[in-house]
Design an enzyme around this catalytic site. Structure first.
Site, PDB file in Angstrom:
ATOM      1  N   GLU A  82       0.832  -1.194   0.000  1.00  0.00           N
ATOM      2  CA  GLU A  82       0.000   0.000   0.000  1.00  0.00           C
ATOM      3  C   GLU A  82       0.873   1.253   0.000  1.00  0.00           C
ATOM      4  OE1 GLU A  82      -2.220   1.190   3.460  1.00  0.00           O
ATOM      5  OE2 GLU A  82      -0.972  -0.039   4.788  1.00  0.00           O
ATOM      6  N   ASP A 187      16.399  -2.217  10.626  1.00  0.00           N
ATOM      7  CA  ASP A 187      16.960  -1.315   9.602  1.00  0.00           C
ATOM      8  C   ASP A 187      16.293   0.061   9.702  1.00  0.00           C
ATOM      9  OD1 ASP A 187      18.529  -0.436   7.542  1.00  0.00           O
ATOM     10  OD2 ASP A 187      17.552  -1.599   5.966  1.00  0.00           O
TER      11      ASP A 187
END
Length: 281
Positions: A82, A187
């Site tokens: 999305e 990350d």
């Protein structure tokens, strides 16, 4: 129409109307594709098996409240998620919200360190065999693995490799065991944070596993993604044990530095030198 847009349209069975490349695709390419039904999606392509990234996003979306984009379609060479409106502008309010979300993520625990499947950091494999001892896990499956890879591929010379090996040999004296394993994003840096109106709307590109949460904090510190507002808010939710800022963050810093040496070359070797010197190696 861009071939990526056509592929997304075929995959989702919706006609694409526009396509543009987005910033942030250090590994592979990232495009926003607008569709005829009025929605927009993000399409990621590259040589890295993107089905692994999809599995990580689905795990976070199912098991945690961390803000991540929903996966709409996934294969090894195309990931469709999305579209989340926001940018990587970091304000004190964003830092505090990020601290709340990551502290809540770190509340998720497991019986051991590792993960149910091998994950990725960029294109590099992150083996996650369940391991009872954090220091053993970090030594073998993070620090030494990346050092061996950087040495075999050339950028890391023997002298630096041997200095890193001495750090690895001394990890029991340099690091501490956490009370329990914590789920980390793995990350968190500026480009992987989408924010708007003082909130983090999405954390992108995870590299998840169950770890010591300090390895996450050290990465945030090394990338200078967040500063004092983040750490002050995080500390109100989770303790940060003495010695982290003075010493342990530099030990954990070696892991992303070695990854960057493998991915981007010798420009990161001075950072390894400075970190080893800071640690007395």
């Amino acid at each position: 129409m861009h071939p990526i847009a056509r592929k997304v349209g075929d995959t989702l069975a919706v006609e694409p109307t526009a396509c543009r490349e987005l910033d942030g695709g250090m590994i592979g390419q990232v495009h926003r594709v607008d569709l005829a039904d009025g929605t927009s999606v993000v399409a990621k392509t590259g040589e890295t098996p993107l089905s692994v990234e999809a599995s990580m996003l689905r795990y976070l979306g199912t098991h945690t409240d961390l803000a991540v984009p929903a996966v709409l379609s996934a294969s090894d060479d195309l990931l469709v998620i999305e579209y989340v409106d926001g940018d990587s502008t970091i304000t004190p309010a964003v830092e505090r919200d990020a601290a709340d979300q990551l502290a809540a993520l770190h509340d998720h625990s497991a019986e051991a360190f590792g993960f149910p499947f091998q994950t990725l950091c960029g294109p590099l494999a992150q083996p996650n065999p369940w391991t009872d001892d954090w220091i053993d896990f970090f030594r073998e499956h993070r620090l030494c693995r990346q050092a061996r890879g950087a040495r075999e591929e050339g950028p890391l010379d023997r002298e630096r490799f041997e200095r890193i090996q001495k750090v690895a040999d001394d990890l029991s004296d340099l690091l501490v065991e956490p009370d329990e394993p914590a789920l980390i994003h793995g990350d968190v840096w500026r480009t992987n944070v989408l924010a708007a109106n003082g909130d983090v709307r999405a954390f992108l590109d995870p590299a998840i596993y169950y770890a010591h949460p300090e390895v996450e904090l050290a990465y945030v510190d090394w990338t200078d993604t967040f500063g004092d507002p983040f750490f002050e808010r995080y500390r109100s939710r989770h303790s940060i044990e003495p010695g982290f800022f003075e010493h342990r963050r530099f030990v954990y810093r070696l892991y992303p530095l070695l990854i960057h040496v493998r991915l981007f070359g010798s420009e990161y070797l001075p950072g390894i030198d400075a970190t080893l010197t800071e640690l007395g190696y």
